[in-house]
Design a protein around this motif. Structure first.
Motif, PDB file in Angstrom:
ATOM      1  N   UNK A   4      43.617  44.586  44.759  1.00 38.62           N
ATOM      2  CA  UNK A   4      44.567  45.584  45.256  1.00 38.62           C
ATOM      3  C   UNK A   4      45.498  44.962  46.303  1.00 38.62           C
ATOM      4  N   UNK A   5      44.931  44.132  47.178  1.00 36.19           N
ATOM      5  CA  UNK A   5      45.743  43.478  48.209  1.00 36.19           C
ATOM      6  C   UNK A   5      46.725  42.507  47.569  1.00 36.19           C
ATOM      7  N   UNK A  14      41.382  45.107  55.336  1.00 37.22           N
ATOM      8  CA  UNK A  14      42.618  44.881  54.578  1.00 37.22           C
ATOM      9  C   UNK A  14      43.579  46.062  54.720  1.00 37.22           C
ATOM     10  N   UNK A  56      41.355  40.426  47.511  1.00 37.75           N
ATOM     11  CA  UNK A  56      40.996  41.509  46.594  1.00 37.75           C
ATOM     12  C   UNK A  56      42.207  41.854  45.718  1.00 37.75           C
ATOM     13  N   UNK A  82      37.313  45.973  52.906  1.00 38.32           N
ATOM     14  CA  UNK A  82      38.400  46.826  52.419  1.00 38.32           C
ATOM     15  C   UNK A  82      39.102  47.544  53.580  1.00 38.32           C
TER      16      UNK A  82
END
Lengths: 285, 334
Positions: free
Chosen positions: B52-53, B24, B50, B21
Motif C-alpha cells: 500500500x505504501x 507508515x 508494504x 502499518x
C-alpha cells in the motif's frame, strides 16, 4: 483525533478521524461489511474549528490530505454527509492512480455500463435501480479507469440518494439498509443506501467498459448517438483528475471513447429509462 | 511526534523498514502535510515497503514528475514573455532545482513560479507579463499598494489560461525587513542554463533558502525548505572550497546568522547531529510540530513564530498600522 475508523472502498483505503463519536459510529455501522486497509491512501478529518464548538452549536469542518479553501461546515446531525464529502474530496483532488470519471457504473457478464451526466440527471438512481435488477453496482459517483489496462474499477461507496429518489429506491429495495434521513442539507434531503452484498463482495473485480450512456431526466423519451469526439470533451469535464494525470490520462480517455459505443438518452420516468438501458445493452454491449 | 518521524526517515531511510502499518500511516500523513511526500518517495526508492505504501509513494512520484514538467513549461513561458525585452529571468526555489537537475528537485512539489529580475526592470517585466496573458490576483487596493511599496515582489500574477501563479521578485527579503540583501550582486552571480534561463549559483540558492526559512515568515512548511538546504549541501558540500564560498556569500548579504543556523538545523535533523543553541531548539520544535494526521500541533510555538514573522517583516509602528488595517478590512468583509 479522538475517534477514528478505517474502511476500504474498491481499491482505495480511507482513514476518517473525528472530534465527535457519532459520525464514526454511523460510518462503522453502514460500512460494517467493508474491509479495512492496513495503510490508508487518504485521511479525512472532521473537526471543530474551536474547542467549545464540539458542544456548543457543534459544526463539522471537513479537512484531510487534500482540502478546498473555505468549504462550509455542516451541522453535527449531517456528520455522515461530512465524512462522505471528505472522502469524495480526497478522491477528486488527490487520486492519481486511476482516471476518475464522475459517473455511475454497473456490471453484467464482466462488462461495464457507465452513466455520466450533470447532478440531477439521474445517474445515481439509475445505477441503484439496476442494482436491484440483477446488475452488480460498481459505484454511484465515481468510476475509476486504470490507465494501464483500460479496465473500470468499482468504487461502491454508500449510494447517495436525493429528494424524490429516496422514495423511489425505498420501494425498489425494501430490504435495503439505510443511513439516517438528512434534511436541509445544501442539496436538499439526502439519504444513503448501502450497496447490496454482491457489490461489496465483488468490489475488487474490475470490468471491461462496454457502453457509455448520458442519461437526462425530465424530458420526452429520446435517444441520440454521441460521437467519440463529444464523449471525449464531456468526459474531460466529468473527470476531476484528467489534467493532473497528464499524458496517461489523455491516452486512457482517448482509448475509452474510441473503444465503446455511446448514447444520450432522455427519459420522462425511470421505467422508460430502464427499458432503454436494457435495450441498448442487448443491442450494443 | 510525527514531524520527528518524517525527519528521522528522511535522514535514515532504512528506518522505514522497521515501521508498522500505523507508523507508515503517520509517516505518509505528515509527509503530505509538509509537501515532502515526493521527496520521501525518492528517498525510499529501492527499499522494501508494504504494497500500500509503495502505491502511494509511486503516485507521489508521478505527481511530482508531472509537476516538474509543468514547472519547466511555466519557466519557458516566462522566458518567452521577458526574453525579447532582454530582461534576464533568474529562476528561484523548486523550479531552479529541477531546471538544474539537482537532487533538491527530486520529488520536489512546486507551486508557483518564482523568478528574480533586476529591480530597475520590474515595471517593464510586469507590463510584458500582462501583455503575455498574466493578470493580477489581488484586486484589493491596500494589498496592491502594500506589495508595491514594501514587498520584495510584485503582487502575485496568475496566467488566465494556464491558471498558474508567478511571483516576480526583485530581491529576496521584504524591503521592510532589517536585513537588506544585495539583490544586484545576486543577479550578477547568476549562472546561465542552456535554455536561455538563469539560476543562482549553489551558494546563492542556499543563502536564499536560509533567508526564506529563517529571516521571513512563520516557518510554515519550513521542513521542506530545510530539506532543500540539506540536499544542496549534500550535493555541493563535498567541495572543500564550497563552504568558504557559502560563508562569503552569506556575509555579503547580511545573512551569516541565518545561514549558520540553517546549517546547524540541517545537521541536527538530517545529518550527523551537532550542537544546537537554546534558540535552535525552539526552531526544531516549530519545524516538527505535526501529528500523525498531518495536523499542526504546539499552537503556542506556532503563534510565537507567527508573531516573530511579522516582527521581522516590519518595524513596530508599521506593524501596528498594518494589523489594524487588516483587522478592519476583515471585519468589513464579514
Amino acid at each position: 483525533m479522538r475517534h477514528s475508523t478505517m474502511l476500504r472502498i474498491g481499491p482505495v483505503g480511507f482513514r476518517v478521524g473525528s472530534d465527535w463519536r457519532a459520525p464514526v459510529a454511523t460510518l462503522n455501522e453502514l460500512y460494517r461489511d467493508y474491509p479495512q486497509p492496513d495503510i490508508p491512501d487518504f485521511n479525512v478529518r472532521l473537526f471543530a474549528a474551536r474547542p467549545w464548538r464540539r458542544w456548543v452549536r457543534p459544526s463539522v469542518h471537513i479537512a484531510g490530505d487534500f482540502v478546498l479553501p473555505e468549504s462550509a461546515p455542516l451541522p453535527l446531525a449531517q456528520g455522515l454527509l461530512a465524512a462522505e464529502m471528505g472522502m469524495n474530496l480526497q478522491m477528486a483532488l488527490g487520486q492519481r492512480r486511476y482516471l476518475l470519471l464522475h459517473a455511475s457504473g454497473v456490471e453484467r457478464d464482466g462488462k461495464a455500463l457507465l452513466m455520466t451526466g450533470e447532478s440531477g440527471a439521474g445517474k445515481s438512481t439509475l445505477a441503484a435501480l439496476l442494482m436491484t435488477r440483477g446488475w452488480r453496482l460498481l459505484g454511484d459517483e465515481f468510476v475509476l479507469i486504470d490507465p494501464a489496462t483500460g479496465m473500470a474499477h468499482g468504487f461502491p461507496r454508500l449510494i447517495s440518494l436525493k429528494n424524490e429518489a429516496i422514495a423511489v429506491m425505498a420501494r425498489a429495495a425494501p430490504e435495503g439498509r439505510w443511513g439516517p434521513m438528512l434534511t436541509d442539507t445544501p442539496k436538499g434531503t439526502i439519504r444513503h443506501l448501502v450497496p447490496d452484498a454482491r457489490a461489496i463482495a465483488a468490489m475488487d473485480r474490475p470490468a471491461r467498459p462496454a457502453l457509455l450512456l448520458f442519461p437526462n431526466f425530465g424530458f420526452d423519451a429520446a435517444e441520440r448517438t454521441v460521437p467519440a469526439s463529444e464523449c471525449f470533451v464531456r468526459l474531460t469535464q466529468a473527470s476531476t483528475n484528467y489534467v493532473a494525470l497528464a499524458e496517461p490520462g489523455f491516452d486512457a480517455l482517448a482509448t475509452l471513447v474510441r473503444s465503446i459505443p455511446a448514447r444520450a438518452i432522455d427519459y420522462p420516468d425511470t421505467t422508460s429509462a430502464l427499458a432503454s438501458v436494457e435495450r441498448l445493452w442487448d443491442a450494443l454491449a | 511526534m510525527s514531524g520527528a518521524l518524517l525527519a528521522a526517515v528522511l535522514r535514515d531511510p532504512a528506518r522505514a523498514e522497521r515501521l508498522d502499518a500505523a507508523g507508515w500511516t503517520a509517516l505518509l500523513g505528515v509527509a503530505r502535510a509538509e509537501q515532502l511526500i515526493g521527496s520521501l518517495a525518492w528517498r525510499l526508492d529501492g527499499l522494501a515497503k508494504p504494497a500500500a505504501a509503495c502505491g502511494i509513494l509511486a503516485d507521489a512520484r508521478a505527481a511530482a514528475e508531472h509537476g516538474r514538467t509543468a514547472a519547466l513549461w511555466e519557466a519557458e513561458m516566462a522566458r518567452r514573455a521577458l526574453g525579447p525585452a532582454g530582461i534576464p529571468v533568474v529562476l528561484l526555489k523548486g523550479t531552479a532545482f529541477v531546471a538544474t537537475g539537482l537532487s533538491a528537485g527530486q520529488g520536489r512539489q512546486i507551486g508557483d513560479l518564482d523568478i528574480l529580475v533586476p529591480r530597475d526592470r520590474i515595471d517593464e517585466a510586469e507590463s510584458a507579463l500582462l501583455t503575455a496573458g498574466w493578470e493580477w490576483v489581488k484586486p484589493d487596493p491596500y494589498d496592491d499598494i502594500y506589495y508595491r511599496r514594501w514587498m520584495h515582489e510584485l503582487p502575485p500574477l496568475i496566467h488566465h489560461e494556464r491558471d498558474r501563479m508567478i511571483d516576480v521578485h526583485h530581491t529576496i527579503l521584504p524591503l521592510t525587513a532589517r536585513i537588506t540583501p544585495d539583490a544586484a550582486a545576486l543577479i550578477d552571480s547568476r549562472v546561465a542554463l542552456s535554455n536561455g534561463l538563469f539560476v543562482l549559483p549553489p551558494e546563492g540558492m542556499i543563502v536564499h533558502a536560509a533567508a526564506h526559512l529563517l529571516a521571513d515568515g512563520d516557518l510554515q512548511g519550513g521542513l521542506r525548505n530545510l530539506w532543500d538546504i540539506r540536499c544542496l549541501l549534500d550535493e555541493f558540500g563535498e567541495d572543500a572550497t564550497f563552504l568558504d564560498r557559502l560563508a562569503a556569500c552569506a556575509a555579503q548579504h547580511g545573512l551569516t546568522r541565518e545561514v549558520q543556523r540553517a546549517l546547524r538545523l540541517s545537521a541536527h535533523l538530517f545529518g550527523d547531529g551537532g550542537r544546537l543553541t537554546v534558540a535552535d531548539r525552539l526552531y526544531v520544535r516549530r519545524l516538527l510540530a505535526r501529528d500523525g494526521w498531518g495536523q499542526p500541533t504546539r499552537k503556542l510555538i506556532e503563534l510565537a513564530f507567527y508573531l516573530r514573522g511579522h516582527w521581522l517583516r516590519m518595524p513596530p509602528l508599521m506593524l501596528a498600522r498594518h494589523l489594524w488595517t487588516k483587522w478592519r478590512k476583515d471585519k468589513e468583509a464579514r
